[in-house]
Design an enzyme around this catalytic site. Structure first.
Site, short mmCIF file in Angstrom:
data_model
loop_
_atom_site.label_atom_id
_atom_site.label_comp_id
_atom_site.label_asym_id
_atom_site.label_seq_id
_atom_site.Cartn_x
_atom_site.Cartn_y
_atom_site.Cartn_z
CE LYS A 173 -4.82 -10.64 -6.31
NZ LYS A 173 -5.69 -9.93 -7.34
CD GLU A 181 3.06 2.49 -10.56
OE1 GLU A 181 3.31 3.44 -11.61
OE2 GLU A 181 1.90 1.87 -10.72
#
Lengths: 170, 599
Positions: free
Chosen positions: B179, B67
């Site tokens: 989410k 990342e």
């Protein structure tokens, strides 16, 4: 940066969006960049609760104070930054709640002094008082010091809240 | 259908916005905002978004291997294009791995929008699997960040994130996406106007201030322009205007590390980079000037050297879009708030309008002084036939690639400073380096981002053997997307800058700065299916570089250079600009602890 020039105390007003994390941004800015916070108060100030006013008392050289204001101003949720100390005359108040426990002569003396300081008694029991007192930080300090001889139990204090004198607003 | 019916239907459609899942909204919003590429890495908390990515082909997703590299790649993309870079990572470790990249983008003012997954709203604060307080962690290292609590807010927040990242002084913005917000459905309403209720940076300079700046420069006998990354960020037009302004005024130009390319390096008015490893002429001219125009530059400590001895006799004009950059390190005489491009356009216009050139004192004496400083030939080094000198490797690299208008990224250390000194940039957006944060491992992923943006351009990562190992997993990305990135490793078997400082200030105690147990870089390249090369004979250097450039695909070049070579000129710790060291100077140890602390 090296400290050049005299260190002065400034009272800064900041109008911010009343959103999650905005206080953390302001406090993080001060701790991350090593600025002083003498006191900080914050509460929603418009009827809809969308905006809050933060009053910060801080100290630093002229360059540091300018930096503090510029850094505050570039935070995204900040609407406006005002330096009351520079912009003109202003009024400023702290508030303290002071609990004193005792009986007899000390109890009477505490009540008498509270009256002299124009403190209000907002709670009383057979052997205790809670006084509410507003004024300058100095006045509050003086009162608390006197109470320490008269059965002081504990103190809760706010930082300063302040507004410019006269008709203008931030 | 009649016109009335069409109109009725259209207004009906306008009245009833489409109902979309949060994940679909994110992709739609990104598409509407013109995003073409996303650098990312999937994970549990972003699965709904990855599912939407799978179902469309408007936005290209580049799968990195870590990342941190996703953010650096987005930075490289942003720097090479001027457009914001976009990152997509998962919650927890995905977000924390991105922190170095975000901080890098913050320090170098690079527009990046980083979307992070987050655990579902009801789990936030419960120490859930792969939960991290992403907005808390990234608050100090982003320009702004958001936690999206309502699906219907998504289009507005994403649009605002791009606005904040790209307007004013650019920077990274994080949007944290629980989410369940990605899964929930809500009406999609993209706000029409992209103005912000509180964030409105001042881009137009105050006319009185900029006029005064122009007059000060016109009256100066020893003026200098000190140009920084802000000019690059203001777009290519700002660079053109900088060149125009320098030409009509005859004022010499020096640049920060971040600003290289804004003014043509090949121009005779360019003095080279200033600062710790800047040129003799640039630093002396800064020290002795009488009026300085700092534009898009922030008086960084690597630029100023000892602050109380920095350009002591000059009137300083500072143009910056960020008020907090003014008077931060150095007190300036004339602050001008605004965008560098606007400021330069105004300066050019005022110069013509007020015919300031006519009354301008002759700069001949000033230029004679500068030419005298130039005779020092401060970048000279002792060449060798035995071993490739690091400076030589870059001189030859530059000679062989300059006609191809390459994009160069670097890692951090000696090779970076040598690259800044020896590679000349005539145009902006071709120089990608980690200036503020100094992030080793920046260059390889940044090259990935630049090559994605410009598939047909020559992209070279000038690297060191130590920095290269910090993000070498990105060879996988290079191989997967067949990116023809050339990695030019200047291998001296040391963390060279650390070793240099240890030799200069710690009596040569080379504590842990030797690059022990290096891999065989050729075999490493081959393990990824990439061409690996190796050169150590100075006589074969040119041929090797040419072979690297000519190869149709990625190359890793292990260029063995002299092991113990120091980077000069150098403003030593706690010294002023005019106390610079050149090769061969006896290096004194720092005078005191205070000087040692600013190393």
């Amino acid at each position: 940066m090296k400290e050049i020039g005299t260190i002065a105390c400034h009272t800064i007003s900041v109008i911010v969006d009343n959103e999650a994390g905005v206080l953390a941004r302001v406090i993080g800015l001060f701790s991350g960049r090593g600025y002083n916070i003498e006191s900080l108060t914050v509460a929603a100030v418009d009827q809809t609760g969308e905006r809050s006013r933060i009053t910060i008392v801080t100290s630093g050289t002229r360059m540091v104070i300018e930096q503090i204001k510029a850094q505050l101003d570039r935070l995204v949720p900040v609407h406006k930054v005002g330096d009351l100390t520079i912009d003109g005359r202003f009024v400023s108040r702290d508030m303290a709640l002071v609990k004193v426990a005792g009986t007899g002569e000390k109890r009477v003396e505490a009540l008498r002094l509270a009256d002299t300081f124009r403190a209000r008694t907002i709670d009383a029991s057979a052997n205790s008082f809670v006084f509410e007192l507003t004024g300058s930080a100095d006045k509050l300090d003086a009162f608390v010091e006197l109470m320490s001889e008269l059965g002081l139990v504990e103190v809760a204090r706010t930082g300063a809240v302040a507004l410019a004198r006269g008709p203008g607003g931030l | 259908m009649t016109a009335t019916e069409t109109k009725a239907r259209a207004s009906e459609a306008a009245a009833a916005p489409p109902i979309l899942s949060g994940a679909a909204m994110i992709i739609r919003a990104l598409t509407e905002l013109g995003v073409e590429v996303v650098f990312g890495y999937p994970g549990g908390a972003v699965l709904p978004i990855y599912d939407e990515i799978f179902k469309q082909d408007g936005i290209r997703h580049i799968l990195v291997r870590h990342e941190q590299a996703a953010v650096h790649a987005a930075e490289g993309y942003a720097r090479a294009t001027g457009k914001p870079g976009v990152v997509l990572v998962t919650s927890g470790p995905g977000a924390t791995n991105a922190v170095t990249g975000l901080t890098d983008a913050m320090l170098d003012s690079i527009p990046v929008v980083c979307l992070t997954g987050q655990v579902a709203r009801h789990l936030i604060g419960n120490d859930a699997f792969q939960e991290a307080d992403t907005v808390g962690i990234t608050r100090p290292c982003t320009k702004h960040n958001y936690l999206v609590k309502e699906t219907s807010d998504l289009p507005k927040i994403i649009s605002e994130a791009f606005y904040v990242a790209t307007n004013g002084r650019p920077g990274p913005v994080v949007v944290d996406l629980p989410k369940d917000v990605q899964i929930e459905k809500a009406p999609y309403v993209m706000p029409g106007q992209r103005e912000h209720r509180t964030y409105r940076p001042q881009v137009h300079c105050d006319d009185k201030a900029i006029r005064e700046a122009a007059r000060l420069l016109a009256a100066a006998e020893r003026p200098i322009i000190y140009s920084g990354g802000g000019v690059i960020n203001a777009g290519p037009e700002a660079s053109d205007l900088l060149t125009e302004f320098a030409r009509i005024t005859g004022i010499p130009v020096t640049s920060t590390l971040m600003g290289l390319g804004a003014y043509p390096a090949s121009d005779k008015q360019f003095l080279g980079m200033l600062g710790m490893h800047g040129t003799w002429e640039a630093n002396h001219a800064m020290h002795d000037c009488d009026v300085m125009l700092a534009i898009g530059a922030r008086f960084d400590d690597r630029v100023t050297g000892r602050i109380d001895a920095f350009s002591p006799g000059s009137k300083k004009i500072q143009v910056d879009i960020d008020l907090s950059s003014i008077n931060k390190n150095v007190a300036v005489d004339l602050p001008v708030i605004g965008d560098a491009c606007n400021a330069l356009a105004q300066l050019v216009a005022i110069w013509h309008e007020e015919k300031l050139g006519q009354g301008q004192p002759s700069l001949d004496t000033w230029w004679q002084q500068i030419e005298h400083w130039r005779t020092k030939d401060c970048l000279a080094y002792e060449d060798s036939t035995e071993v490739i000198m690091p400076q030589k490797s870059l001189e030859r690299l530059f000679a062989l690639v300059k006609d191809k208008d390459p994009i160069i990224s670097t890692e951090v250390g000696q090779h970076q400073m040598w690259a800044a000194q020896f590679l000349g940039f005539d145009k902006p957006n071709r120089w990608l380096t980690s200036g503020g944060l100094g992030t080793m491992g920046y260059g390889l992923p940044a090259a990935v981002g630049a090559q994605i943006a410009h598939p047909d351009r020559l992209v070279i990562d000038v690297s060191g053997e130590a920095s290269f190992q910090m993000n070498l997993q990105e060879l996988g990305t290079i191989a997967q997307y067949k990116l023809p990135v050339k990695v030019f490793i200047m291998n001296n078997e040391y963390m060279g800058m650390v070793r240099q400082w240890q030799d200069l200030t710690y009596d040569g105690r080379r504590s842990e700065s030797y690059s022990e147990t290096l891999p065989d870089f050729v075999k490493l390249a081959e393990a990824y299916g990439i061409k690996g090369m190796h050169v150590e004979d100075p006589a074969k250097l040119d041929a090797a570089i040419q072979e690297m450039i000519d190869h149709d695909g990625p190359v890793i070049m292990d260029c063995r250079v002299a092991k113990i070579e120091n980077c000069f000129p150098m403003v030593p710790a706690g010294a002023a600009h005019n106390e610079m060291l050149l090769p061969g100077d006896v290096v004194g140890k720092p005078k005191d602890d205070e000087a040692l602390a600013v190393v």
